[in-house]
Design an enzyme around this catalytic site. Sequence first.
Site, PDB file in Angstrom:
ATOM      1  N   ASP A 243      24.356 -16.704  28.802  1.00 29.27           N
ATOM      2  CA  ASP A 243      24.639 -15.643  29.777  1.00 29.27           C
ATOM      3  C   ASP A 243      23.359 -15.285  30.532  1.00 29.27           C
ATOM      4  O   ASP A 243      23.337 -15.216  31.764  1.00 29.27           O
ATOM      5  CB  ASP A 243      25.186 -14.417  29.032  1.00 29.27           C
ATOM      6  CG  ASP A 243      25.461 -13.254  29.981  1.00 29.27           C
ATOM      7  OD1 ASP A 243      26.049 -13.504  31.050  1.00 29.27           O
ATOM      8  OD2 ASP A 243      25.079 -12.120  29.655  1.00 29.27           O
ATOM      9  N   ASP A 247      22.021 -16.456  34.690  1.00 33.27           N
ATOM     10  CA  ASP A 247      21.646 -15.513  35.756  1.00 33.27           C
ATOM     11  C   ASP A 247      20.268 -15.886  36.288  1.00 33.27           C
ATOM     12  O   ASP A 247      20.024 -15.862  37.503  1.00 33.27           O
ATOM     13  CB  ASP A 247      21.615 -14.057  35.235  1.00 33.27           C
ATOM     14  CG  ASP A 247      22.930 -13.327  35.464  1.00 33.27           C
ATOM     15  OD1 ASP A 247      23.983 -13.997  35.468  1.00 33.27           O
ATOM     16  OD2 ASP A 247      22.905 -12.088  35.618  1.00 33.27           O
TER      17      ASP A 247
HETATM   18  C1  IPM Z   1      29.425 -13.709  32.589  1.00 32.55           C
HETATM   19  C2  IPM Z   1      29.492 -12.207  32.540  1.00 32.55           C
HETATM   20  C3  IPM Z   1      30.301 -11.783  31.309  1.00 32.55           C
HETATM   21  C4  IPM Z   1      29.581 -12.323  30.093  1.00 32.55           C
HETATM   22  C5  IPM Z   1      30.561 -10.265  31.185  1.00 32.55           C
HETATM   23  C6  IPM Z   1      31.278  -9.719  32.397  1.00 32.55           C
HETATM   24  C7  IPM Z   1      31.309  -9.931  29.925  1.00 32.55           C
HETATM   25  O1  IPM Z   1      28.212 -11.666  32.524  1.00 32.55           O
HETATM   26  O2  IPM Z   1      30.486 -14.347  32.635  1.00 32.55           O
HETATM   27  O3  IPM Z   1      28.321 -14.251  32.636  1.00 32.55           O
HETATM   28  O4  IPM Z   1      28.629 -11.690  29.609  1.00 32.55           O
HETATM   29  O5  IPM Z   1      29.969 -13.385  29.607  1.00 32.55           O
HETATM   30 MG    MG Z   2      26.670 -13.098  32.876  1.00 33.80          MG
END
Ligand code: IPM
Ligand code: MG
Length: 355
Positions: A243, A247
């Site tokens: 996750d 990003d």
């Molecule tokens: C992602 C998002 C989700 C996650 C959230 C919205 C729960 O950040 O898909 O990366 O953490 O998996």
């Molecule tokens: Mg995410």
Amino acid sequence: MATNIVLLPGDGIGPEVTAVAKEVLVTVGRQYSLDLNLESHDIGGVAVDRHGVPLPDSTRRACEQADAVFLGAVGGPKWADVPVHNRPEQGLLGLRSALGVFANLRPVELHSELVDLSPLRPERLRGVDMVVVRELTGGIYFGAKKEGDDRAFDACEYTREEIERVTRVACHIAQERGGRLVSVDKANVLATSRLWRNTVSRVCRQEFPNVQLEHLLVDAAAMHLLSRPADFDVILTENMFGDILTDEASMLAGSLGLLPSASLAGLNGPGLYEPIHGSAPDIAGQNIANPVGAILSIAMMLRHSLAAPKPAAAIDQAVVSVLASGARTRDIAAPGEQGLDTDVFGAKVIEALSG
Ligand code: IPM
Ligand code: MG
């Protein structure tokens, strides 16, 4: 027989990017004579408001029966005070779990025309083309939790089988690409990471001897993603590290709004497709969100769940040509420039597809 597709617009900018994604899907459906049956359902905060729960049974059942599911985004400050088990995000986690989509594929590709979108220097970015395979239905997201006023915990747990199956998916993808796999963990501190590392090593050695495996600790991986991003081919990692790292990796491409994802229970078959961005409540309802991640998620859907690589490639190509022509939404517009509205950018992609 018609292919059943469920659309889950969700919250925030979700409905806006879903509208564009839907139009793209309908367009290629018409062009390539795909027999598509589309229906929309509620998930997340909007489902809490309308049904009292973030993942209504009707939504879950429709998704379980679908050939593919597209999700916009879930969550927002409006639901900050909803009891934890009923938060919008729980709807998404519950859906991932119900569909058993343990392998989350997040490609990060940089086309040479687009290097100016990234905050990184162009010479660092040349040749960036990687896929992050994130384990999606285990780890700290799904472990036991306790939430008190003075003490709280989130348990992180993995089984050997959970690690093996996602490793196999990552190795298959590596074999089809450059043959290089980097597994990311925190084996110097975490027990789950030591099981992760041992299991990944064994599966690679025994079943995929032609895949070249390297292990990286997650803190070092976060740095290497910026210092030598073009060296990565396939990255395999557990749920929360994936996750966070995706990003970070999205900024190689220039914006969180650009990246698509596919969540699968293997390499192909029914799946859940979502842009990796969130619901972005600060810009919701303004028609300024970047729909590229959503559009490219439709291309992934066509490829992995609908066995339709030609329209998938056409969508990828259309997006690249629209970006290469200089079209920019606000998140990637040059300083001082306003950027195109979501629907205007979407119309350009439709035009490129039709042209
Ligand atoms: C992602 C998002 C989700 C996650 C959230 C919205 C729960 O950040 O898909 O990366 O953490 O998996
Ligand atoms: Mg995410």
